[in-house]
Design a protein around this motif. Structure first.
Motif, PDB file in Angstrom:
ATOM      1  N   LEU A   6       0.842  -1.205   0.000  1.00 57.50           N
ATOM      2  CA  LEU A   6       0.000   0.000   0.000  1.00 57.50           C
ATOM      3  C   LEU A   6       0.873   1.249   0.000  1.00 57.50           C
ATOM      4  O   LEU A   6       0.951   2.006   0.967  1.00 57.50           O
ATOM      5  N   GLY A   7       1.528   1.463  -1.130  1.00 60.67           N
ATOM      6  CA  GLY A   7       2.540   2.490  -1.302  1.00 60.67           C
ATOM      7  C   GLY A   7       3.658   1.877  -2.132  1.00 60.67           C
ATOM      8  O   GLY A   7       3.414   0.979  -2.946  1.00 60.67           O
ATOM      9  N   PRO A   8       4.897   2.287  -1.958  1.00 62.05           N
ATOM     10  CA  PRO A   8       5.997   1.614  -2.660  1.00 62.05           C
ATOM     11  C   PRO A   8       6.106   0.156  -2.240  1.00 62.05           C
ATOM     12  O   PRO A   8       5.804  -0.208  -1.102  1.00 62.05           O
ATOM     13  N   LEU A   9       6.544  -0.694  -3.169  1.00 63.06           N
ATOM     14  CA  LEU A   9       6.735  -2.109  -2.864  1.00 63.06           C
ATOM     15  C   LEU A   9       7.907  -2.271  -1.911  1.00 63.06           C
ATOM     16  O   LEU A   9       9.011  -1.765  -2.162  1.00 63.06           O
ATOM     17  N   ALA A  10       7.690  -2.962  -0.800  1.00 67.80           N
ATOM     18  CA  ALA A  10       8.747  -3.218   0.180  1.00 67.80           C
ATOM     19  C   ALA A  10       8.561  -4.624   0.728  1.00 67.80           C
ATOM     20  O   ALA A  10       7.535  -4.913   1.357  1.00 67.80           O
ATOM     21  N   VAL A  11       9.529  -5.495   0.485  1.00 69.25           N
ATOM     22  CA  VAL A  11       9.485  -6.868   0.981  1.00 69.25           C
ATOM     23  C   VAL A  11      10.794  -7.127   1.708  1.00 69.25           C
ATOM     24  O   VAL A  11      11.875  -6.951   1.142  1.00 69.25           O
ATOM     25  N   ARG A  12      10.683  -7.553   2.976  1.00 65.33           N
ATOM     26  CA  ARG A  12      11.874  -7.748   3.802  1.00 65.33           C
ATOM     27  C   ARG A  12      11.788  -9.078   4.533  1.00 65.33           C
ATOM     28  O   ARG A  12      10.703  -9.508   4.936  1.00 65.33           O
ATOM     29  N   MET A  13      12.959  -9.701   4.699  1.00 66.95           N
ATOM     30  CA  MET A  13      13.108 -10.880   5.545  1.00 66.95           C
ATOM     31  C   MET A  13      14.283 -10.639   6.480  1.00 66.95           C
ATOM     32  O   MET A  13      15.352 -10.187   6.029  1.00 66.95           O
ATOM     33  N   ASN A  14      14.076 -10.924   7.770  1.00 69.82           N
ATOM     34  CA  ASN A  14      15.135 -10.686   8.758  1.00 69.82           C
ATOM     35  C   ASN A  14      15.676  -9.262   8.653  1.00 69.82           C
ATOM     36  O   ASN A  14      16.882  -9.017   8.786  1.00 69.82           O
ATOM     37  N   ALA A  76      19.166 -12.751   2.589  1.00 71.28           N
ATOM     38  CA  ALA A  76      18.389 -12.371   3.771  1.00 71.28           C
ATOM     39  C   ALA A  76      18.363 -13.503   4.798  1.00 71.28           C
ATOM     40  O   ALA A  76      18.417 -13.257   6.011  1.00 71.28           O
ATOM     41  N   LEU A  77      18.279 -14.747   4.326  1.00 74.28           N
ATOM     42  CA  LEU A  77      18.257 -15.887   5.246  1.00 74.28           C
ATOM     43  C   LEU A  77      19.551 -15.980   6.052  1.00 74.28           C
ATOM     44  O   LEU A  77      19.553 -16.461   7.190  1.00 74.28           O
ATOM     45  N   ALA A  78      20.653 -15.508   5.470  1.00 74.54           N
ATOM     46  CA  ALA A  78      21.942 -15.563   6.170  1.00 74.54           C
ATOM     47  C   ALA A  78      21.973 -14.644   7.386  1.00 74.54           C
ATOM     48  O   ALA A  78      22.849 -14.788   8.250  1.00 74.54           O
ATOM     49  N   HIS A  79      21.012 -13.720   7.485  1.00 74.59           N
ATOM     50  CA  HIS A  79      20.955 -12.796   8.616  1.00 74.59           C
ATOM     51  C   HIS A  79      20.007 -13.269   9.714  1.00 74.59           C
ATOM     52  O   HIS A  79      19.700 -12.505  10.631  1.00 74.59           O
ATOM     53  N   ASP A  80      19.541 -14.508   9.625  1.00 74.58           N
ATOM     54  CA  ASP A  80      18.621 -15.031  10.636  1.00 74.58           C
ATOM     55  C   ASP A  80      19.356 -15.161  11.964  1.00 74.58           C
ATOM     56  O   ASP A  80      20.321 -15.926  12.076  1.00 74.58           O
ATOM     57  N   PRO A  81      18.928 -14.449  13.013  1.00 71.08           N
ATOM     58  CA  PRO A  81      19.670 -14.476  14.282  1.00 71.08           C
ATOM     59  C   PRO A  81      19.493 -15.748  15.088  1.00 71.08           C
ATOM     60  O   PRO A  81      20.357 -16.097  15.895  1.00 71.08           O
TER      61      PRO A  81
END
Length: 292
Positions: A6-14, A76-81
């Motif tokens: 709902l605005g600019p596209l933003a998809v984030r993981m971790n 992004a998966l490599a940043h999983d804490p």
């Protein structure tokens, strides 16, 4: 996975972005997140990217875009804490019979949250709990940061989805204003409604709400002028007269006096009639016009 549409596209993981910058992979991801946890057929993705006449290389090129998105997911998966994320990118962006499926794995999805809150708001309106309805719908509308997929160049499927989402926003806005009117907040609404009727000059429901707010604020002449402008727009653009409920509101304002009370709420206008011009404007916007 946190998804913003709902605005600019933003998809984030971790807390890491998995949103491509190149236009076509970005469009592929947009269609996948709009249909998160559901299969998107390969043919749909191809049509979104190339229309009805795709090149011979369409499917291998699409596979390249899928690979690029998976590479970003892998990073992004490599940043999983704590090791709780899926093991590989193929566990997030799955190849399934006939297409691809994005496994959102929970997280925030702003469209789903908007639909949840607005649905609760509509139910509160049905129960005549106008204070709760106004707050729920206001909270739902706060999720919007601009037109849907504002920074994505849409193909046919994304264009249709963007129009649907924008229409959902207008419906929630209409009901939130209606709830505020029923709570006697007409003076607070005047500035907002002035902008809205200028932006959507053929939207009969918004015009009716504006007329009612003006009349309650003692500005009958301006309310009648708003009706005149709407009528001119509808006749010139669509060859239609204003709907009977709106014409009745105009007559009640003309005759307002001790024996002719102004209605407590704006007239309800059938959506297919009131939104024809609005829909035309949405289609113009999705084809390249700037969002107001």
């Amino acid at each position: 996975m946190d998804i913003g549409i709902l605005g600019p596209l933003a998809v984030r993981m971790n807390s890491v972005s998995v949103t491509p910058t190149a236009p076509k992979p970005r469009r592929v991801l947009a269609l996948l997140v709009l249909n998160a946890d559901r299969t998107v057929p390969v043919d749909t993705l191809v049509e979104e990217l190339w229309g009805h006449r795709p090149p011979r290389s369409a499917r291998p090129t699409l596979q390249t875009y899928i690979l690029q998105i998976r590479e970003m997911i892998t990073a992004a998966l490599a940043h999983d804490p704590d090791g709780s994320s899926p093991r590989t990118a193929k566990d997030v962006l799955l190849t399934v019979p006939g297409g691809y499926l994005l496994n959102s794995g929970g997280g925030v999805h702003d469209v789903r949250e908007f639909e949840r809150l607005s649905g609760m708001g509509y139910r509160a309106m049905d129960a005549e709990d106008h204070a709760a309805a106004a707050e729920l719908l206001r909270e739902a509308l706060r999720l919007w940061n601009g037109p849907p997929l504002a920074d994505v160049t849409p193909g046919p499927h994304l264009s249709t989805q963007a129009k649907r989402l924008e229409e959902s926003r207008l419906c929630a806005l209409d009901q939130r204003i209606e709830a505020d009117l029923r709570l006697g907040r007409h003076r607070e609404l005047l500035a907002e409604l002035t902008v809205l009727v200028s932006r959507y000059p053929g939207h009969e429901s918004l015009c009716g709400q504006y007329m009612l707010a003006l009349c309650r604020a003692g500005r009958r002449g301006e309310a009648l002028e708003a009706y005149r402008r709407l009528r001119t727009t509808l006749v010139r653009t669509l060859g239609l007269e204003p709907s009977p409920p709106l014409a009745k509101l105009q007559r009640s304002i003309l005759c307002a006096g001790p024996e002719h009370a102004v209605p407590a709420a704006a007239p309800r206008v059938a959506a297919p009639r009131s939104d024809r011009l609005t829909q035309a404007r949405l289609e113009q916007r999705s084809s390249g016009a700037a969002h107001p």
